[in-house]
Motif scaffolding. Structure first.
Motif, mmCIF file in Angstrom:
data_model
loop_
_atom_site.group_PDB
_atom_site.id
_atom_site.type_symbol
_atom_site.label_atom_id
_atom_site.label_comp_id
_atom_site.label_asym_id
_atom_site.label_seq_id
_atom_site.Cartn_x
_atom_site.Cartn_y
_atom_site.Cartn_z
ATOM 1 N N UNK A 176 47.365 53.181 39.819
ATOM 2 C CA UNK A 176 47.991 52.613 41.011
ATOM 3 C C UNK A 176 46.992 51.658 41.661
ATOM 4 N N UNK A 177 47.459 50.472 41.986
ATOM 5 C CA UNK A 177 46.587 49.470 42.599
ATOM 6 C C UNK A 177 46.885 49.426 44.090
ATOM 7 N N UNK A 178 45.920 49.905 44.889
ATOM 8 C CA UNK A 178 46.121 50.004 46.338
ATOM 9 C C UNK A 178 45.670 48.707 46.998
ATOM 10 N N UNK A 179 46.311 47.615 46.639
ATOM 11 C CA UNK A 179 45.922 46.316 47.172
ATOM 12 C C UNK A 179 47.046 45.307 46.968
ATOM 13 N N UNK A 180 46.781 44.061 47.331
ATOM 14 C CA UNK A 180 47.798 43.003 47.265
ATOM 15 C C UNK A 180 47.120 41.705 46.798
ATOM 16 N N UNK A 181 47.881 40.629 46.788
ATOM 17 C CA UNK A 181 47.304 39.305 46.561
ATOM 18 C C UNK A 181 46.680 39.122 45.193
ATOM 19 N N UNK A 182 45.733 38.172 45.134
ATOM 20 C CA UNK A 182 45.161 37.808 43.832
ATOM 21 C C UNK A 182 44.443 38.973 43.151
ATOM 22 N N UNK A 183 43.821 39.863 43.926
ATOM 23 C CA UNK A 183 43.045 40.935 43.284
ATOM 24 C C UNK A 183 43.972 41.976 42.651
ATOM 25 N N UNK A 184 45.132 42.220 43.271
ATOM 26 C CA UNK A 184 46.100 43.154 42.677
ATOM 27 C C UNK A 184 46.566 42.595 41.324
#
Ligand code: MV4
Length: 451
Positions: A6-14
């Motif tokens: 699960x990726x707990x982030x947004x934007x380019x880094x997700x």
């Protein structure tokens, strides 16, 4: 190996993390706020869970909602990216308690580096050079003045909970101590609800050079060369490069060894960065350690030709590292493209992107989550793209970046592209002879006609 992250982030880094997971055959779960429902990280992940409203306090920073998303999707690991919960030791602890692998250092390692005074004391014990300063917190004005006198003015007051330059004051002479002390304490209290202050000798005209390190679960660590991040404005990095135009081979080796000592002293697990101030004589001092993947990790990826997210996932899965240090083989420069107006104090400029064309060609990499027709929300960080150019030499990398920026079309909102175009033609930048004060007297010039 993990089955689902699960990726707990947004934007380019997700998006960046999803790409690597796919290449490794790992399933992905995106989380998103209602402002991000049309985002590419939502589209490209195998599953996506809405975790709340645009305000990140109620979505990307809301631990119970993220844990609920883990629960309903059966993810076995979590990647925090950067920002948001990436350096929140309590969150890493919650993940561990639920049997979810937090991809990053342990809560204990994070806490050792979270508080500036604790970090500094750990570094002194490890034999890493630090700036001469007070022994721990300053109790009162009398105590502070005595310490400053011993060290010699100018000194800098710093908040132990600090970050981003908040609660930081330079004091040039004893008469000004009291006023700066009050200001630093009040600002620290307001920003971090912790008014603990310590002091250091003020290093004049320093460069910001950071060493990328990686450590495994068995106490091994190596460094992956440096990044020069001296081009900053109000503690916001605008451009990073590797190698540093200032570092000799000898200094790189010395700083690399110091960074490894820092990592090994806390048995650091994962990727991390040890930040140093480098003075004009080439003396260097530990500043802080970032216990996460950073925005500018891409610069290092380009000069050593490794996928750092992949390495991060592999050490989280128990991989042993070989312990070879790395020397940059190429020169890479990254320009951060923000939705900000560089001719109006870098004011955020969210809105709808009407047309978008990304630069291309050999040695040009663009990491972005942006597309034509997308609306940039005012709720989050204003960084919308990173342009990374690599070439054999610094001069060629600058020429390539200049060319790439000329090809970058973003219509509908104002961005920092014109600033970077000007920077690529600036003689002092091209000479490589600058420090962290470079942008204080930079001539931003006039906006283009169509601005
Ligand atoms: C310093 C310094 C000079 N001397 N410490 C700024 C952010 C915080 N992490 C530490 N910072 C500084 N600490 C001593 N003893 C100058 C800075 C500093 C700075 C450091 C890195 C990059 C840009 C900077 C801009 C202004 C001040």
């Amino acid at each position: 190996m993990f089955e689902k992250i699960l990726i707990a982030n947004r934007g380019e880094i997700a998006l960046r993390i999803i790409r690597t997971c796919k290449e490794m055959g790992i399933k992905t779960v995106a989380v998103y706020s209602t402002a991000d429902r049309d985002s590419l990280h939502v589209r490209f992940a195998d599953e996506a869970v809405c975790i709340g409203p645009p305000n990140s306090a109620h979505s990307y920073l809301n631990i119970p909602r993220i844990m609920a998303a883990i629960e309903i999707t059966n993810a076995d690991a979590l990647h925090p990216g950067y920002g948001f919960l990436a350096e929140n030791a309590d969150f890493a602890e919650v993940c561990t308690e639920y049997g979810i692998k937090f991809i990053g250092p342990t809560p204990k390692q994070m806490r050792k580096m979270g508080d500036k005074i604790t970090a500094k004391e750990t570094m002194i014990k490890a034999g890493v050079p630090v700036v001469p300063g007070s022994a721990g917190l300053i109790k009162n004005i009398k105590d502070g003045k005595a310490s400053a006198k011993k060290i010699g003015y100018p000194i800098i007051l710093k908040a132990t909970a600090g970050g981003g330059g908040k609660g930081m004051r330079v004091v040039w002479k004893e008469e000004d101590f009291e006023e700066n002390w009050d200001n630093a304490r009040n600002e620290a209290k307001a920003s971090f609800t912790n008014d603990g202050i310590y002091l250091e000798k003020f290093v004049e005209e320093p460069r910001h050079v950071e060493i990328q390190i990686i450590g495994d679960q068995y106490g091994n660590a190596c460094h992956l060369s440096e990044r020069d991040c001296s081009i900053q404005r109000r503690h916001q990095k605008l451009l990073e490069e590797s190698p540093s135009p200032f570092l000799s081979e000898e200094l790189r080796e010395k700083m690399g060894e110091a960074a490894i000592k820092a990592a090994k002293s806390i048995k650091y697990e994962g990727v991390g960065t040890v930040e140093f101030l480098v003075d004009k004589h080439g003396d260097f001092f530990f500043m802080e350690m970032n216990t996460r993947i950073q925005v500018e990790h891409t610069v290092t990826e380009e000069v050593i030709n490794y996928d750092l997210i992949k390495e991060q996932i592999k050490v989280a899965d128990g991989m042993k590292i070989l312990g070879d240090n790395y020397t940059p083989k190429m020169h890479a420069i990254e320009c951060r493209i923000n939705a900000e107006d560089p001719f109006n104090d870098f004011r955020p400029n969210p809105g709808k992107i009407t047309s978008f064309h990304s630069p291309k060609g050999q040695g040009v990499r663009v990491d972005t989550h942006v597309y034509a027709g997308m609306t940039i929300s005012p709720y989050y960080d204003s960084m919308i793209a990173k342009v990374i150019c690599r070439a054999q030499t610094r001069g060629e990398a600058i020429a390539k970046m200049s060319r790439a920026l000329d090809e970058f079309i973003i219509d509908g909102i104002k961005t920092t592209i014109p600033f970077h175009q000007k920077l690529m033609k600036d003689e002092r930048f091209i000479s490589g002879k600058f420090d962290t004060g470079f942008l204080n007297d930079f001539d931003y010039g006039d906006p283009p006609a169509e601005w």
